[in-house]
Design an enzyme around this catalytic site. Structure first.
Site, PDB file in Angstrom:
ATOM      1  N   MET A   1      10.479  -6.736   3.776  1.00  0.00           N
ATOM      2  CA  MET A   1      10.739  -7.370   5.066  1.00  0.00           C
ATOM      3  C   MET A   1      12.012  -8.206   5.050  1.00  0.00           C
ATOM      4  SD  MET A   1       8.240  -6.093   6.624  1.00  0.00           S
ATOM      5  CE  MET A   1       7.973  -6.984   8.150  1.00  0.00           C
ATOM      6  N   ARG A   2      13.139  -7.542   4.817  1.00  0.00           N
ATOM      7  CA  ARG A   2      14.414  -8.256   4.785  1.00  0.00           C
ATOM      8  C   ARG A   2      15.451  -7.456   5.560  1.00  0.00           C
ATOM      9  NH1 ARG A   2      15.375 -13.197   3.573  1.00  0.00           N
ATOM     10  NH2 ARG A   2      17.475 -12.578   2.961  1.00  0.00           N
TER      11      ARG A   2
ATOM     12  N   ASN B   1      13.589   4.151   3.676  1.00  0.00           N
ATOM     13  CA  ASN B   1      12.680   3.157   4.258  1.00  0.00           C
ATOM     14  C   ASN B   1      11.605   3.891   5.052  1.00  0.00           C
ATOM     15  OD1 ASN B   1      11.757   0.542   5.094  1.00  0.00           O
ATOM     16  ND2 ASN B   1      12.721   0.879   7.083  1.00  0.00           N
TER      17      ASN B   1
ATOM     18  N   GLN C   1      -1.359   7.811   7.797  1.00  0.00           N
ATOM     19  CA  GLN C   1      -0.286   8.815   7.823  1.00  0.00           C
ATOM     20  C   GLN C   1       0.897   8.392   6.959  1.00  0.00           C
ATOM     21  OE1 GLN C   1      -0.649  11.830   9.093  1.00  0.00           O
ATOM     22  NE2 GLN C   1      -2.722  11.150   9.561  1.00  0.00           N
ATOM     23  N   GLU C   2       1.217   7.097   6.961  1.00  0.00           N
ATOM     24  CA  GLU C   2       2.321   6.603   6.123  1.00  0.00           C
ATOM     25  C   GLU C   2       2.090   6.966   4.666  1.00  0.00           C
ATOM     26  OE1 GLU C   2       3.809   2.598   6.683  1.00  0.00           O
ATOM     27  OE2 GLU C   2       2.742   2.459   8.580  1.00  0.00           O
TER      28      GLU C   2
ATOM     29  N   GLU D   1      22.426  -0.569  10.230  1.00  0.00           N
ATOM     30  CA  GLU D   1      21.719  -0.973  11.446  1.00  0.00           C
ATOM     31  C   GLU D   1      20.211  -0.955  11.202  1.00  0.00           C
ATOM     32  OE1 GLU D   1      21.739   0.162  16.197  1.00  0.00           O
ATOM     33  OE2 GLU D   1      22.841   1.389  14.776  1.00  0.00           O
TER      34      GLU D   1
ATOM     35  N   HIS E   1       9.258   3.183   8.427  1.00  0.00           N
ATOM     36  CA  HIS E   1       9.118   2.273   9.566  1.00  0.00           C
ATOM     37  C   HIS E   1       7.931   2.749  10.401  1.00  0.00           C
ATOM     38  CE1 HIS E   1      10.286  -0.601  12.612  1.00  0.00           C
ATOM     39  NE2 HIS E   1      10.073   0.331  13.507  1.00  0.00           N
TER      40      HIS E   1
ATOM     41  N   SER F   1       0.828  -1.220   0.000  1.00  0.00           N
ATOM     42  CA  SER F   1       0.000   0.000   0.000  1.00  0.00           C
ATOM     43  C   SER F   1       0.856   1.261   0.000  1.00  0.00           C
ATOM     44  CB  SER F   1      -0.981  -0.011   1.171  1.00  0.00           C
ATOM     45  OG  SER F   1      -0.315   0.120   2.402  1.00  0.00           O
TER      46      SER F   1
HETATM   47  C1  GRF Z   1       3.973  -0.582   6.650  1.00  0.00           C
HETATM   48  O1  GRF Z   1       3.396  -0.336   7.907  1.00  0.00           O
HETATM   49  C2  GRF Z   1       5.423  -0.162   6.638  1.00  0.00           C
HETATM   50  O2  GRF Z   1       5.687   0.959   7.426  1.00  0.00           O
HETATM   51  C3  GRF Z   1       6.091  -1.373   7.249  1.00  0.00           C
HETATM   52  O3  GRF Z   1       5.381  -2.482   6.763  1.00  0.00           O
HETATM   53  C4  GRF Z   1       4.072  -2.084   6.372  1.00  0.00           C
HETATM   54  C5  GRF Z   1       3.948  -2.395   4.925  1.00  0.00           C
HETATM   55  O4  GRF Z   1       2.679  -2.158   4.396  1.00  0.00           O
HETATM   56  N1  GRF Z   1       7.506  -1.372   6.965  1.00  0.00           N
HETATM   57  P1  GRF Z   1       2.468  -2.064   2.842  1.00  0.00           P
HETATM   58  O5  GRF Z   1       3.066  -3.322   2.213  1.00  0.00           O
HETATM   59  O6  GRF Z   1       3.152  -0.819   2.327  1.00  0.00           O
HETATM   60  O7  GRF Z   1       0.982  -2.014   2.641  1.00  0.00           O
END
Ligand code: GRF
Length: 201
Positions: free
Chosen positions: A90-91, A107, A173-174, A143, A109, A13
């Site tokens: 997710m790596r 990135n 918000q992201e 890190e 987070h 997303s």
């Molecule tokens: C998001 O919350 C991002 O911040 C985190 O993993 C989630 C990924 O969601 N790293 P999406 O795949 O972007 O929908």
């Protein structure tokens, strides 16, 4: 035109938010590719629908982290990226891979770093009893979930919040925060100089 390569592992997303903003706002950039380490990542469907090149480099096909990162780097570099955007990728990345993209890999987070690095950030926030939570965009360094911060967005933690309700509020918000940060980069207004983030007006 700057080339952006976006890495995902699942839903995608945040990738979608960046793709939509780039188009709607006419950024001086193109999404050169969306690359996943999982063949079944949902986000790949959206990227294909948008006519964006996609690739899968499946970590399960490689014996070591080093071999995977080397293969991934080769595929990414085939798209000549100015910027690599990790969007739910997710790596844990090896140091040479991170060094190769120094100053040109971002990135997002889902926490107010330096609080709650790693996984299950929303549950971590609830367990800690904080009243404020959110998301952070940062340049990637070796890190995990550290690295010079570019921008943060905050949300209130509300009474009765669950991991899911809090995650949903942060995600809204992201989707605003990440496109803003990526846009700054492709407009040449965001850079990093000896570890210091610089944002030009
Ligand atoms: C998001 O919350 C991002 O911040 C985190 O993993 C989630 C990924 O969601 N790293 P999406 O795949 O972007 O929908």
């Amino acid at each position: 035109m700057k080339n952006i390569v976006i890495l995902i592992s699942g839903r995608g997303s945040n990738m979608e938010a960046v793709v939509r903003a780039a188009k709607a706002e006419g950024w001086p950039a193109r999404i050169a590719a969306v690359i996943s380490n999982k063949a079944d990542a949902k986000g790949l469907d959206f990227a294909k629908e948008q006519g964006i090149a996609t690739a899968v480099v499946a970590n399960k096909d490689f014996a070591s982290r080093e071999e995977f990162d080397t293969a991934l780097q080769k595929v990414i570099d085939g798209f000549a990226p100015d910027l690599v955007v990790l969007a739910g990728f997710m790596r844990i990345l090896t140091a040479p891979f991170v060094a190769h993209y120094e100053g040109r890999m971002l990135n997002i987070h889902p926490s107010l770093l330096p609080l709650f690095p790693g996984l299950h950030t929303h549950q971590q926030a609830l367990d800690a009893g904080v009243t404020e939570h959110g998301a952070t965009v940062h340049f990637v360094t070796a890190e995990l979930d550290h690295g010079p911060m570019v921008a943060q967005a905050k949300v209130a933690v509300l009474p009765g919040d669950t991991e899911d309700s809090l995650a949903a509020r942060v995600l809204v918000q992201e989707h605003l925060l990440y496109p803003r940060a990526v846009r700054l980069f492709v407009e040449g207004r965001l850079s990093i100089d000896k570890g210091d983030v610089r944002i030009a007006a």
